[in-house]
Design a protein around this motif. Structure first.
Motif, PDB file in Angstrom:
ATOM      1  N   GLU A 113      56.863  41.994  31.520  1.00 34.73           N
ATOM      2  CA  GLU A 113      58.195  41.766  30.969  1.00 34.73           C
ATOM      3  C   GLU A 113      58.533  42.761  29.868  1.00 34.73           C
ATOM      4  OE1 GLU A 113      60.408  37.768  29.880  1.00 34.73           O
ATOM      5  OE2 GLU A 113      59.102  38.364  28.222  1.00 34.73           O
ATOM      6  N   SER A 114      57.590  43.013  28.963  1.00 37.55           N
ATOM      7  CA  SER A 114      57.887  43.856  27.805  1.00 37.55           C
ATOM      8  C   SER A 114      57.842  45.346  28.134  1.00 37.55           C
ATOM      9  CB  SER A 114      56.891  43.550  26.671  1.00 37.55           C
ATOM     10  OG  SER A 114      55.564  43.832  27.075  1.00 37.55           O
ATOM     11  N   ARG A 115      57.145  45.707  29.211  1.00 38.16           N
ATOM     12  CA  ARG A 115      57.039  47.117  29.597  1.00 38.16           C
ATOM     13  C   ARG A 115      57.371  47.246  31.091  1.00 38.16           C
ATOM     14  NH1 ARG A 115      54.014  50.118  25.714  1.00 38.16           N
ATOM     15  NH2 ARG A 115      53.187  48.791  24.041  1.00 38.16           N
ATOM     16  N   PRO A 116      58.665  47.071  31.428  1.00 41.61           N
ATOM     17  CA  PRO A 116      59.058  47.035  32.846  1.00 41.61           C
ATOM     18  C   PRO A 116      58.827  48.341  33.585  1.00 41.61           C
ATOM     19  CG  PRO A 116      60.993  47.100  31.413  1.00 41.61           C
ATOM     20  CD  PRO A 116      59.808  46.871  30.521  1.00 41.61           C
ATOM     21  N   GLY A 117      58.602  49.439  32.885  1.00 40.10           N
ATOM     22  CA  GLY A 117      58.361  50.707  33.567  1.00 40.10           C
ATOM     23  C   GLY A 117      56.963  50.825  34.140  1.00 40.10           C
ATOM     24  N   LEU A 118      56.077  49.906  33.753  1.00 43.43           N
ATOM     25  CA  LEU A 118      54.704  49.959  34.241  1.00 43.43           C
ATOM     26  C   LEU A 118      54.537  49.125  35.503  1.00 43.43           C
ATOM     27  CD1 LEU A 118      52.746  49.565  30.869  1.00 43.43           C
ATOM     28  CD2 LEU A 118      53.396  51.675  32.049  1.00 43.43           C
ATOM     29  N   LYS A 119      53.562  49.500  36.307  1.00 46.32           N
ATOM     30  CA  LYS A 119      53.191  48.727  37.484  1.00 46.32           C
ATOM     31  C   LYS A 119      51.988  47.867  37.121  1.00 46.32           C
ATOM     32  CE  LYS A 119      54.764  52.302  40.726  1.00 46.32           C
ATOM     33  NZ  LYS A 119      54.357  53.237  41.817  1.00 46.32           N
ATOM     34  N   VAL A 120      52.213  46.559  37.064  1.00 44.31           N
ATOM     35  CA  VAL A 120      51.174  45.634  36.611  1.00 44.31           C
ATOM     36  C   VAL A 120      50.588  44.892  37.801  1.00 44.31           C
ATOM     37  CG1 VAL A 120      50.644  43.652  35.132  1.00 44.31           C
ATOM     38  CG2 VAL A 120      52.316  45.366  34.376  1.00 44.31           C
ATOM     39  N   ALA A 121      49.266  44.782  37.812  1.00 46.57           N
ATOM     40  CA  ALA A 121      48.562  44.031  38.850  1.00 46.57           C
ATOM     41  C   ALA A 121      47.533  43.120  38.188  1.00 46.57           C
ATOM     42  CB  ALA A 121      47.883  44.975  39.838  1.00 46.57           C
ATOM     43  N   LEU A 122      47.116  42.103  38.906  1.00 46.97           N
ATOM     44  CA  LEU A 122      46.092  41.184  38.407  1.00 46.97           C
ATOM     45  C   LEU A 122      45.049  40.966  39.487  1.00 46.97           C
ATOM     46  CD1 LEU A 122      46.381  38.067  36.224  1.00 46.97           C
ATOM     47  CD2 LEU A 122      45.297  37.809  38.467  1.00 46.97           C
ATOM     48  N   ALA A 123      43.776  41.066  39.111  1.00 44.62           N
ATOM     49  CA  ALA A 123      42.676  40.809  40.032  1.00 44.62           C
ATOM     50  C   ALA A 123      42.099  39.427  39.747  1.00 44.62           C
ATOM     51  CB  ALA A 123      41.590  41.875  39.881  1.00 44.62           C
ATOM     52  N   THR A 149      51.619  42.646  41.194  1.00 44.99           N
ATOM     53  CA  THR A 149      50.787  42.595  42.388  1.00 44.99           C
ATOM     54  C   THR A 149      49.540  41.762  42.106  1.00 44.99           C
ATOM     55  OG1 THR A 149      51.528  44.800  43.083  1.00 44.99           O
ATOM     56  CG2 THR A 149      49.492  43.967  44.069  1.00 44.99           C
ATOM     57  N   VAL A 150      49.213  40.858  43.019  1.00 47.49           N
ATOM     58  CA  VAL A 150      48.047  39.993  42.835  1.00 47.49           C
ATOM     59  C   VAL A 150      46.994  40.324  43.890  1.00 47.49           C
ATOM     60  CG1 VAL A 150      47.194  37.634  42.699  1.00 47.49           C
ATOM     61  CG2 VAL A 150      49.512  38.172  41.912  1.00 47.49           C
ATOM     62  N   HIS A 151      45.780  40.641  43.433  1.00 50.38           N
ATOM     63  CA  HIS A 151      44.643  40.875  44.323  1.00 50.38           C
ATOM     64  C   HIS A 151      43.762  39.631  44.251  1.00 50.38           C
ATOM     65  CE1 HIS A 151      45.691  45.159  44.613  1.00 50.38           C
ATOM     66  NE2 HIS A 151      45.887  45.122  43.308  1.00 50.38           N
ATOM     67  N   GLU A 152      43.993  38.705  45.192  1.00 48.85           N
ATOM     68  CA  GLU A 152      43.228  37.464  45.184  1.00 48.85           C
ATOM     69  C   GLU A 152      41.863  37.664  45.837  1.00 48.85           C
ATOM     70  OE1 GLU A 152      46.353  33.822  45.116  1.00 48.85           O
ATOM     71  OE2 GLU A 152      46.094  34.787  47.075  1.00 48.85           O
ATOM     72  N   HIS A 153      40.907  36.778  45.463  1.00 49.04           N
ATOM     73  CA  HIS A 153      39.547  36.817  46.005  1.00 49.04           C
ATOM     74  C   HIS A 153      38.948  38.215  45.816  1.00 49.04           C
ATOM     75  CE1 HIS A 153      40.508  32.920  47.684  1.00 49.04           C
ATOM     76  NE2 HIS A 153      41.587  33.444  48.251  1.00 49.04           N
ATOM     77  N   THR A 154      39.197  38.765  44.634  1.00 45.54           N
ATOM     78  CA  THR A 154      38.765  40.132  44.349  1.00 45.54           C
ATOM     79  C   THR A 154      37.978  40.150  43.039  1.00 45.54           C
ATOM     80  OG1 THR A 154      40.719  41.040  45.462  1.00 45.54           O
ATOM     81  CG2 THR A 154      39.507  42.517  43.985  1.00 45.54           C
TER      82      THR A 154
END
Length: 396
Positions: A166-176, A203-208
């Motif tokens: 939210e605070s840095r919309p120019g970044l591509k954020v993912a979660l493992a 982007t969510v990387h589940e089971h990772t």
């Protein structure tokens, strides 16, 4: 001779406890000293916001404890000798030792690397002020399209990923995530969480599971490389090894084993609170490392210390969770209710109302820290009898 109470750590547990003790015990009988490595109180619950770019209010501990009767020693704890009842410290004033009659151990926790290669060298975290500022500086240097991977699907990981998105919309954020995102939430809350992640484009990387971290990517258990200009490690917490090294009885986690009153089972002059304590909740399970646990355990520890020093019956305070409160950026949140066995209920609160509730919790905690003896009675409690002479009297 006054009874010497030393509190190690001025985080949520230690700072609240010191103020509570000063508020309720007579300074004619006791002297209270807080030992903390840094000069400022750190709002750990908001460090992901600091990393995202928000400036937080600075609360100097010297100002916090001014006029309370609490002595502040800015120093790092290097050793604890519970047999001699001494604490070794080092700071701007050099090395020294502090003697105590009662010790409250509240040194908290730091990020747990779990032995994963590259985490210590290449990953960032939000478990401390300096580490959050280091992450903020690194994010400031990323251009549009920079990639950030948050490792860990717990509260810290979710709050960090959504705040950065939210605070840095120019970044591509993912979660493992090792498992399914929000698997421990109720079905409705889980759907709310997924909608929020989709809205932020996370982007969510589940089971990772992540098995190695490199400067520009992370390596999953399946050997797959995930691009990451910045890897934020939020896969758990670890306590300081000091308690175990000192000979206190500790659990496998290194946390101090205590009875129901937060008193060490091996050394009755030592109490513990916050992340450093291995305490069993009302549901029969160990309390998790959290701000809520810091509140429960510091209230129980201070109540027990005060009761035993003043010769009254030791009360028991509740050690029961009512729910988890998760920030999802600044304008969204989830409050998930749980039952007495910590199992989620079907009801949850989400959206702006939950976000305002979380903001109120944070503001209330900040006010409590800034006013540690708020509501101090005109007459404070005297000790039941003259304190027993300690085995060693050491001056710093």
């Amino acid at each position: 001779m006054k009874h010497r109470i030393v509190v190690l750590g001025a985080g949520y547990a230690g700072a609240f406890a010191a103020g509570n003790l000063a508020r309720r015990l007579s300074p004619a009988d006791t002297e209270i000293t807080v030992v903390n490595a840094g000069p400022d109180f750190v709002e750990r619950m908001r460090l992901h916001q600091l990393a995202g770019g928000q400036d937080l209010a600075v609360r100097k501990l010297a100002d916090v404890f001014a006029g309370t009767g609490v002595r502040l020693r800015l120093a790092r704890v290097t050793a604890l000798d519970p047999e001699r009842r001494t604490v070794a410290v080092t700071g701007e004033d050099g090395d020294g030792e502090l003697g105590y009659d009662t010790l409250l151990y509240a040194l908290g926790s730091s990020v747990a690397h779990h032995g994963v290669p590259g985490v210590a060298e290449h990953a960032f975290d939000v478990t401390g002020l300096s580490s959050a500022l280091r992450l903020r500086e690194r994010l400031d240097g990323l251009g549009a399209g920079g990639t950030v991977l948050v490792v860990g699907e717990g509260l810290t990981g979710i709050e960090t990923a959504t705040e950065l998105a939210e605070s840095r919309p120019g970044l591509k954020v993912a979660l493992a995530a090792r498992g399914e995102l929000g698997a421990w939430l109720s079905p409705k809350a889980r759907r709310h969480l997924r909608r929020t992640f989709d809205r932020f484009g996370i982007t969510v990387h589940e089971h990772t599971g992540i098995e190695a971290v490199e400067p520009s990517w992370a390596i999953g258990a399946d050997g797959r490389s995930i691009p990451a200009d910045v890897t934020v490690w939020s896969a758990g917490f670890a306590v300081h090894p000091l308690a175990a090294a000192s000979g206190l009885e500790v659990a496998e986690t290194g946390q101090i084993v205590v009875d129901r009153t937060m008193r060490s089972v091996s050394h009755p002059d030592v109490y513990a609170a916050g992340d450093a304590v291995h305490a069993i909740g009302d549901n029969g399970r160990p309390l998790p490392m959290s701000c809520a646990s810091a509140g429960f355990t510091n209230m129980q520890a201070t109540a027990a210390i005060i009761a035993r020093l003043t010769g009254t019956e030791v009360p028991t305070t509740g050690l029961k969770y009512h729910g988890n409160h998760i920030s999802l950026g600044r304008r969204d949140a989830i409050f998930q209710m749980v039952d007495g066995d910590a199992r989620v209920k079907s009801w949850y609160l989400g959206g702006r109302t939950a976000a305002r509730l979380k903001a109120g919790v944070l503001s209330g905690a900040g006010f409590g820290i800034a006013h540690p003896t708020f509501g101090m009675p005109k007459r404070r409690r005297r000790l039941a009898a003259a304190p027993a002479a300690p085995g060693v009297r050491v001056t710093a």
